[in-house]
Design a protein around this motif. Sequence first.
Motif, PDB file in Angstrom:
ATOM      1  N   TYR A   1       0.805  -1.219   0.000  1.00 44.48           N
ATOM      2  CA  TYR A   1       0.000   0.000   0.000  1.00 44.48           C
ATOM      3  C   TYR A   1       0.844   1.277   0.000  1.00 44.48           C
ATOM      4  O   TYR A   1       0.299   2.382  -0.083  1.00 44.48           O
ATOM      5  N   GLU A   2       2.167   1.139   0.071  1.00 39.40           N
ATOM      6  CA  GLU A   2       3.026   2.315   0.193  1.00 39.40           C
ATOM      7  C   GLU A   2       3.372   2.905  -1.170  1.00 39.40           C
ATOM      8  O   GLU A   2       3.620   2.169  -2.125  1.00 39.40           O
ATOM      9  N   LEU A   3       3.430   4.237  -1.206  1.00 40.33           N
ATOM     10  CA  LEU A   3       3.794   4.943  -2.430  1.00 40.33           C
ATOM     11  C   LEU A   3       5.048   5.773  -2.200  1.00 40.33           C
ATOM     12  O   LEU A   3       5.314   6.252  -1.093  1.00 40.33           O
ATOM     13  N   LEU A   4       5.828   5.928  -3.267  1.00 36.43           N
ATOM     14  CA  LEU A   4       6.971   6.829  -3.257  1.00 36.43           C
ATOM     15  C   LEU A   4       6.490   8.265  -3.418  1.00 36.43           C
ATOM     16  O   LEU A   4       5.335   8.506  -3.787  1.00 36.43           O
ATOM     17  N   PRO A   5       7.344   9.247  -3.168  1.00 37.40           N
ATOM     18  CA  PRO A   5       6.943  10.649  -3.400  1.00 37.40           C
ATOM     19  C   PRO A   5       6.459  10.896  -4.835  1.00 37.40           C
ATOM     20  O   PRO A   5       5.626  11.775  -5.069  1.00 37.40           O
ATOM     21  N   SER A   6       6.949  10.099  -5.782  1.00 41.03           N
ATOM     22  CA  SER A   6       6.525  10.227  -7.183  1.00 41.03           C
ATOM     23  C   SER A   6       5.124   9.671  -7.420  1.00 41.03           C
ATOM     24  O   SER A   6       4.598   9.757  -8.521  1.00 41.03           O
ATOM     25  N   ARG A   7       4.526   9.080  -6.388  1.00 36.45           N
ATOM     26  CA  ARG A   7       3.217   8.413  -6.434  1.00 36.45           C
ATOM     27  C   ARG A   7       3.282   7.044  -7.087  1.00 36.45           C
ATOM     28  O   ARG A   7       2.264   6.391  -7.266  1.00 36.45           O
ATOM     29  N   LYS A   8       4.465   6.601  -7.457  1.00 37.60           N
ATOM     30  CA  LYS A   8       4.619   5.215  -7.906  1.00 37.60           C
ATOM     31  C   LYS A   8       4.618   4.301  -6.675  1.00 37.60           C
ATOM     32  O   LYS A   8       5.050   4.705  -5.591  1.00 37.60           O
ATOM     33  N   PRO A   9       4.149   3.069  -6.809  1.00 33.31           N
ATOM     34  CA  PRO A   9       4.208   2.146  -5.668  1.00 33.31           C
ATOM     35  C   PRO A   9       5.655   1.827  -5.307  1.00 33.31           C
ATOM     36  O   PRO A   9       6.544   1.844  -6.160  1.00 33.31           O
ATOM     37  N   LYS A  10       5.885   1.518  -4.036  1.00 31.07           N
ATOM     38  CA  LYS A  10       7.242   1.190  -3.590  1.00 31.07           C
ATOM     39  C   LYS A  10       7.746  -0.116  -4.189  1.00 31.07           C
ATOM     40  O   LYS A  10       8.953  -0.333  -4.273  1.00 31.07           O
ATOM     41  N   PHE A  11       6.828  -0.986  -4.561  1.00 29.95           N
ATOM     42  CA  PHE A  11       7.207  -2.149  -5.368  1.00 29.95           C
ATOM     43  C   PHE A  11       5.969  -2.630  -6.103  1.00 29.95           C
ATOM     44  O   PHE A  11       4.836  -2.388  -5.671  1.00 29.95           O
ATOM     45  N   LEU A  12       6.183  -3.274  -7.257  1.00 26.80           N
ATOM     46  CA  LEU A  12       5.080  -3.825  -8.027  1.00 26.80           C
ATOM     47  C   LEU A  12       4.841  -5.249  -7.539  1.00 26.80           C
ATOM     48  O   LEU A  12       5.615  -6.173  -7.827  1.00 26.80           O
ATOM     49  N   ALA A  13       3.776  -5.402  -6.779  1.00 29.09           N
ATOM     50  CA  ALA A  13       3.554  -6.639  -6.034  1.00 29.09           C
ATOM     51  C   ALA A  13       3.397  -7.852  -6.947  1.00 29.09           C
ATOM     52  O   ALA A  13       3.978  -8.912  -6.692  1.00 29.09           O
ATOM     53  N   GLN A  14       2.617  -7.715  -7.996  1.00 30.58           N
ATOM     54  CA  GLN A  14       2.351  -8.871  -8.844  1.00 30.58           C
ATOM     55  C   GLN A  14       3.600  -9.281  -9.637  1.00 30.58           C
ATOM     56  O   GLN A  14       3.840 -10.471  -9.863  1.00 30.58           O
ATOM     57  N   THR A  15       4.403  -8.312 -10.025  1.00 31.04           N
ATOM     58  CA  THR A  15       5.664  -8.622 -10.686  1.00 31.04           C
ATOM     59  C   THR A  15       6.596  -9.384  -9.744  1.00 31.04           C
ATOM     60  O   THR A  15       7.225 -10.373 -10.135  1.00 31.04           O
ATOM     61  N   ALA A  16       6.667  -8.944  -8.489  1.00 31.75           N
ATOM     62  CA  ALA A  16       7.511  -9.624  -7.506  1.00 31.75           C
ATOM     63  C   ALA A  16       7.047 -11.059  -7.283  1.00 31.75           C
ATOM     64  O   ALA A  16       7.863 -11.990  -7.204  1.00 31.75           O
ATOM     65  N   ALA A  17       5.737 -11.261  -7.184  1.00 28.40           N
ATOM     66  CA  ALA A  17       5.206 -12.615  -6.992  1.00 28.40           C
ATOM     67  C   ALA A  17       5.535 -13.499  -8.188  1.00 28.40           C
ATOM     68  O   ALA A  17       5.877 -14.683  -8.037  1.00 28.40           O
ATOM     69  N   HIS A  18       5.435 -12.948  -9.399  1.00 28.04           N
ATOM     70  CA  HIS A  18       5.692 -13.728 -10.610  1.00 28.04           C
ATOM     71  C   HIS A  18       7.158 -14.156 -10.702  1.00 28.04           C
ATOM     72  O   HIS A  18       7.451 -15.342 -10.925  1.00 28.04           O
ATOM     73  N   VAL A  19       8.085 -13.211 -10.536  1.00 29.37           N
ATOM     74  CA  VAL A  19       9.494 -13.550 -10.733  1.00 29.37           C
ATOM     75  C   VAL A  19      10.018 -14.443  -9.606  1.00 29.37           C
ATOM     76  O   VAL A  19      11.021 -15.144  -9.791  1.00 29.37           O
ATOM     77  N   SER A  20       9.350 -14.451  -8.458  1.00 30.53           N
ATOM     78  CA  SER A  20       9.759 -15.350  -7.374  1.00 30.53           C
ATOM     79  C   SER A  20       9.252 -16.768  -7.595  1.00 30.53           C
ATOM     80  O   SER A  20       9.684 -17.701  -6.901  1.00 30.53           O
ATOM     81  N   GLY A  21       8.318 -16.944  -8.525  1.00 27.37           N
ATOM     82  CA  GLY A  21       7.711 -18.245  -8.760  1.00 27.37           C
ATOM     83  C   GLY A  21       6.513 -18.523  -7.883  1.00 27.37           C
ATOM     84  O   GLY A  21       5.940 -19.615  -7.939  1.00 27.37           O
ATOM     85  N   ALA A  22       6.093 -17.535  -7.077  1.00 28.53           N
ATOM     86  CA  ALA A  22       4.985 -17.758  -6.146  1.00 28.53           C
ATOM     87  C   ALA A  22       3.644 -17.856  -6.858  1.00 28.53           C
ATOM     88  O   ALA A  22       2.797 -18.687  -6.493  1.00 28.53           O
TER      89      ALA A  22
END
Length: 266
Positions: free
Chosen positions: A109-130
């Motif tokens: 739920y966290e955003l950077l000052p640029s309003r971009k998310p601090k991480f792209l959750a679905q991308t992280a789940a995909h590349v981890s194999g989860a």
Amino acid sequence: MATTTLNVESVTGLLGSCLSKLGLEVYPLKVGWYNSVLSPSLHLPHPDDSLAVVVLSSPAMFEQAFLPFMEERGCHGLSDPIDQCVKHCVTSAVSQCFPGQKVDVRYDYELLPSRKPKFLAQTAAHVSGAAFYYQQSDVTDQPWAEKKMFGVCVHPRLGGWFAIRALLVFEDVKVGSEMVQPAPPDCVPTREGRIQLLEAFNLHWQDWSYRDIVRPVQTYSQRQKDYFSTPPAQRFALLRTWGFLPTEDHQPETNSDTQSQENGLG
């Protein structure tokens, strides 16, 4: 604990032992796997060989972590109660298992000052194999013309009955070529199934049907469904009727039951 004693197995083992009893799952990845599929503006500011761990919540999290958290601690301020619970669980696990370690913890739920998310959750789940992140580009001969269809992750055991909650980067733990990237299980291999999934997620997400695109081993309890079906601004009132909030509180405007900031859907 000395940095030299930590590796992929010890990190995931320690973290998993703390979080699994709370209905949370952990999956390791290398920062380089994540950064390699994203534009530079979305990269994590860590070396490619840094160890990261993505944290998912299973349906059990609601009864095993959230309701006890509300019973024992309650929520404070304006932020979403689920977010407060996850942060408490993760922070406690990190401080207990990895004292003195530098861990960059980022929540969905966290955003950077640029309003971009601090991480792209679905991308992280995909590349981890989860979980496999099904996107519009994964459908050949698309039937939607110019319409934008948001992507969604499917977990091999839980289907869509889960959420991606956090990414932890262990800044001093480096991994080499011995850590091989796993492919996420392709649970929805057919074009027809992927069309059904993306249409259910984008057009009918309120009816929960996209979550059952594969047969899940566990789904949300009725109480959990009631909670996430309630508009975010009314959830404090629901918690009050359950006896967790005896006094009036301000209503938060956040919705925690999204898989990530990438889709903006509940």
